[in-house]
Write an enzyme that holds these catalytic residues in place. Structure first.
Site, PDB file in Angstrom:
ATOM      1  N   SER A  25     -47.643 -72.304  52.353  1.00  0.00           N
ATOM      2  CA  SER A  25     -47.732 -72.657  50.791  1.00  0.00           C
ATOM      3  C   SER A  25     -48.420 -74.012  50.603  1.00  0.00           C
ATOM      4  O   SER A  25     -48.468 -74.846  51.547  1.00  0.00           O
ATOM      5  CB  SER A  25     -46.095 -72.762  50.764  1.00  0.00           C
ATOM      6  OG  SER A  25     -45.579 -73.162  49.287  1.00  0.00           O
ATOM      7  N   TYR A  68     -37.373 -75.345  53.052  1.00  0.00           N
ATOM      8  CA  TYR A  68     -38.810 -74.636  52.844  1.00  0.00           C
ATOM      9  C   TYR A  68     -40.028 -75.594  52.932  1.00  0.00           C
ATOM     10  O   TYR A  68     -40.799 -75.134  53.737  1.00  0.00           O
ATOM     11  CB  TYR A  68     -38.749 -74.229  51.288  1.00  0.00           C
ATOM     12  CG  TYR A  68     -39.807 -73.353  51.032  1.00  0.00           C
ATOM     13  CD1 TYR A  68     -39.746 -71.830  51.119  1.00  0.00           C
ATOM     14  CD2 TYR A  68     -41.305 -73.829  50.501  1.00  0.00           C
ATOM     15  CE1 TYR A  68     -40.667 -71.156  50.799  1.00  0.00           C
ATOM     16  CE2 TYR A  68     -42.075 -73.097  50.057  1.00  0.00           C
ATOM     17  CZ  TYR A  68     -41.884 -71.481  50.225  1.00  0.00           C
ATOM     18  OH  TYR A  68     -42.710 -70.655  49.818  1.00  0.00           O
TER      19      TYR A  68
HETATM   20  P1  NAD Z   1     -40.972 -61.744  47.980  1.00  0.00           P
HETATM   21  O1  NAD Z   1     -39.482 -62.216  48.000  1.00  0.00           O
HETATM   22  O2  NAD Z   1     -41.220 -61.006  47.010  1.00  0.00           O
HETATM   23  O3  NAD Z   1     -40.965 -61.184  49.254  1.00  0.00           O
HETATM   24  C1  NAD Z   1     -40.509 -61.633  50.599  1.00  0.00           C
HETATM   25  C2  NAD Z   1     -40.580 -60.564  51.641  1.00  0.00           C
HETATM   26  O4  NAD Z   1     -39.836 -61.017  52.849  1.00  0.00           O
HETATM   27  C3  NAD Z   1     -39.755 -59.237  51.371  1.00  0.00           C
HETATM   28  O5  NAD Z   1     -40.190 -58.272  51.787  1.00  0.00           O
HETATM   29  C4  NAD Z   1     -38.364 -59.433  52.021  1.00  0.00           C
HETATM   30  O6  NAD Z   1     -37.734 -58.287  52.187  1.00  0.00           O
HETATM   31  C5  NAD Z   1     -38.918 -60.168  53.399  1.00  0.00           C
HETATM   32  N1  NAD Z   1     -37.780 -60.817  54.062  1.00  0.00           N
HETATM   33  C6  NAD Z   1     -37.007 -61.864  53.777  1.00  0.00           C
HETATM   34  N2  NAD Z   1     -36.343 -62.242  54.579  1.00  0.00           N
HETATM   35  C7  NAD Z   1     -36.451 -61.467  55.421  1.00  0.00           C
HETATM   36  C8  NAD Z   1     -35.993 -60.913  57.042  1.00  0.00           C
HETATM   37  N3  NAD Z   1     -35.007 -61.803  57.376  1.00  0.00           N
HETATM   38  N4  NAD Z   1     -36.696 -60.160  57.907  1.00  0.00           N
HETATM   39  C9  NAD Z   1     -37.595 -59.698  57.332  1.00  0.00           C
HETATM   40  N5  NAD Z   1     -38.096 -59.481  56.040  1.00  0.00           N
HETATM   41  C10 NAD Z   1     -37.706 -60.310  55.471  1.00  0.00           C
HETATM   42  O7  NAD Z   1     -41.579 -63.170  48.404  1.00  0.00           O
HETATM   43  P2  NAD Z   1     -43.106 -63.634  47.994  1.00  0.00           P
HETATM   44  O8  NAD Z   1     -43.121 -64.693  46.955  1.00  0.00           O
HETATM   45  O9  NAD Z   1     -43.918 -62.484  48.225  1.00  0.00           O
HETATM   46  O10 NAD Z   1     -43.269 -64.526  49.298  1.00  0.00           O
HETATM   47  C11 NAD Z   1     -44.047 -64.256  50.547  1.00  0.00           C
HETATM   48  C12 NAD Z   1     -44.285 -65.393  51.256  1.00  0.00           C
HETATM   49  O11 NAD Z   1     -45.153 -65.979  50.246  1.00  0.00           O
HETATM   50  C13 NAD Z   1     -43.130 -66.277  51.635  1.00  0.00           C
HETATM   51  O12 NAD Z   1     -43.509 -66.823  53.082  1.00  0.00           O
HETATM   52  C14 NAD Z   1     -43.330 -67.495  50.764  1.00  0.00           C
HETATM   53  O13 NAD Z   1     -42.776 -68.615  51.200  1.00  0.00           O
HETATM   54  C15 NAD Z   1     -44.762 -67.525  50.399  1.00  0.00           C
HETATM   55  N6  NAD Z   1     -45.248 -68.050  49.153  1.00  0.00           N
HETATM   56  C16 NAD Z   1     -44.896 -67.646  48.155  1.00  0.00           C
HETATM   57  C17 NAD Z   1     -45.241 -68.237  46.848  1.00  0.00           C
HETATM   58  C18 NAD Z   1     -44.975 -67.858  45.672  1.00  0.00           C
HETATM   59  O14 NAD Z   1     -45.166 -68.388  44.710  1.00  0.00           O
HETATM   60  N7  NAD Z   1     -44.492 -66.579  45.258  1.00  0.00           N
HETATM   61  C19 NAD Z   1     -45.937 -69.421  46.820  1.00  0.00           C
HETATM   62  C20 NAD Z   1     -46.333 -69.832  48.226  1.00  0.00           C
HETATM   63  C21 NAD Z   1     -46.052 -69.089  49.378  1.00  0.00           C
END
Ligand code: NAD
Length: 274
Positions: free
Chosen positions: A156, A169
């Site tokens: 991130s 986080y």
């Molecule tokens: P999201 O909530 O849409 O997806 C998260 C995924 O992780 C889902 O499929 C969920 O079921 C799974 N998950 C959560 N806990 C779990 C567990 N204990 N075991 C197995 N699966 C689990 O989130 P996203 O925004 O797509 O985020 C995905 C990644 O990208 C994360 O690591 C997040 O920190 C990172 N990220 C997101 C953003 C953003 O703006 N969306 C920015 C920077 C980084």
């Protein structure tokens, strides 16, 4: 799906044909976006994450039939190291040795550090950081043995800089960047690369959910959180897309990505250029 989309899906180049890719947390958001791009390039996919079983099955079937690849689903809870080992073993048994590992699953909680629930701290460290360690440990040896591997950790902008109220986080994501560099150095002569992608804000369910928490913490409306908190950090004032993250992941998996290792690649509209 339109005829053009179907034609594109069936005629696009397939540089990842027959590769086996695990994408954790791919039932939603960025992980699903990455799984779609890798499947579109011919990779067989292990989906993982939580959600409605019927919707997950629908996603699995659609990905497989649209791209003519094998797609299997592991419900492994990534806060449990034993389940991560089981997921890697299941992938290997059904699809073959792992070529690509995308550590993407992540969760968030927003609260001042003095009020941060200890259980949330533990859960965020387990899912956002330790799961990547366990998955890498379980799949790296066979990548090294076969002389090809791509490990992509979805960190991130918060792996590079901090924001208030996100202690767990930010700590976990900085840890992911450190883990990435270490694995890259250890694997440097083996044909295996390890990189972190550091997105800024990407419009996904994870971001949607935290807006309510942020609104409480900052005492703002939802709209104010979007304009005055989230996109303020991002100089281009736009959410990045899951397709952009997927395309970068696919490039890292390609032969042209072979010399890119140990990096933290920002996709953040200029956020960390400040
Ligand atoms: P999201 O909530 O849409 O997806 C998260 C995924 O992780 C889902 O499929 C969920 O079921 C799974 N998950 C959560 N806990 C779990 C567990 N204990 N075991 C197995 N699966 C689990 O989130 P996203 O925004 O797509 O985020 C995905 C990644 O990208 C994360 O690591 C997040 O920190 C990172 N990220 C997101 C953003 C953003 O703006 N969306 C920015 C920077 C980084």
């Amino acid at each position: 799906m339109t005829m053009t989309a179907l034609q594109n899906a069936t005629t696009a180049p397939r540089p990842l044909q027959n590769r086996v890719a695990i994408v954790t947390g791919s039932t939603s958001g960025i992980g699903l976006g990455i799984a779609e791009v890798l499947a579109g390039q011919g990779a067989n996919i292990v989906l993982n994450g939580f959600g409605d079983p019927n919707e997950i099955e629908q996603t699995r079937e659609t990905l497989a039939s649209l791209h003519g690849v094998e797609v299997i689903y592991s419900p492994a809870d990534l806060s449990d190291p034993g389940k991560i080992q089981d997921m890697v073993a299941f992938a290997r048994d059904v699809l073959g040795p792992i070529d690509i590992l995308v550590n993407n699953a992540g969760i968030q909680h927003v609260a001042p550090v003095s009020e941060f629930p200890t259980a949330k701290w533990d859960a965020i460290l387990a899912v956002n950081l330790s799961s990547a360690f366990h998955a890498i440990k379980a799949s790296l040896p066979e990548m090294v043995e076969r002389g090809y591997g791509r490990i992509i950790n979805i960190a991130s902008a918060h792996g590079l800089v901090a924001s208030p109220y996100k202690s767990a986080y930010v700590a976990a994501k900085h840890g992911v960047v450190g883990l990435t560099k270490t694995v890259a150095l250890e694997a440097a002569r083996t044909g295996v690369t390890c990189n972190a992608i550091c997105p800024g804000y990407v419009w996904t369910p994870l971001v949607e959910k935290q807006i309510a928490d942020q609104a409480r913490a900052h005492r703002m409306t939802h709209e104010q959180v979007i304009t005055d908190v989230l996109l303020t950090a991002q100089p281009n004032r736009k959410f990045a897309s899951v397709e952009e993250i997927g395309a970068l992941a696919a490039f890292l998996c390609s032969e042209n990505g072979a010399s890119i290792t140990g990096t933290a690649l920002s996709v953040d509209g200029g956020w960390t250029a400040h």
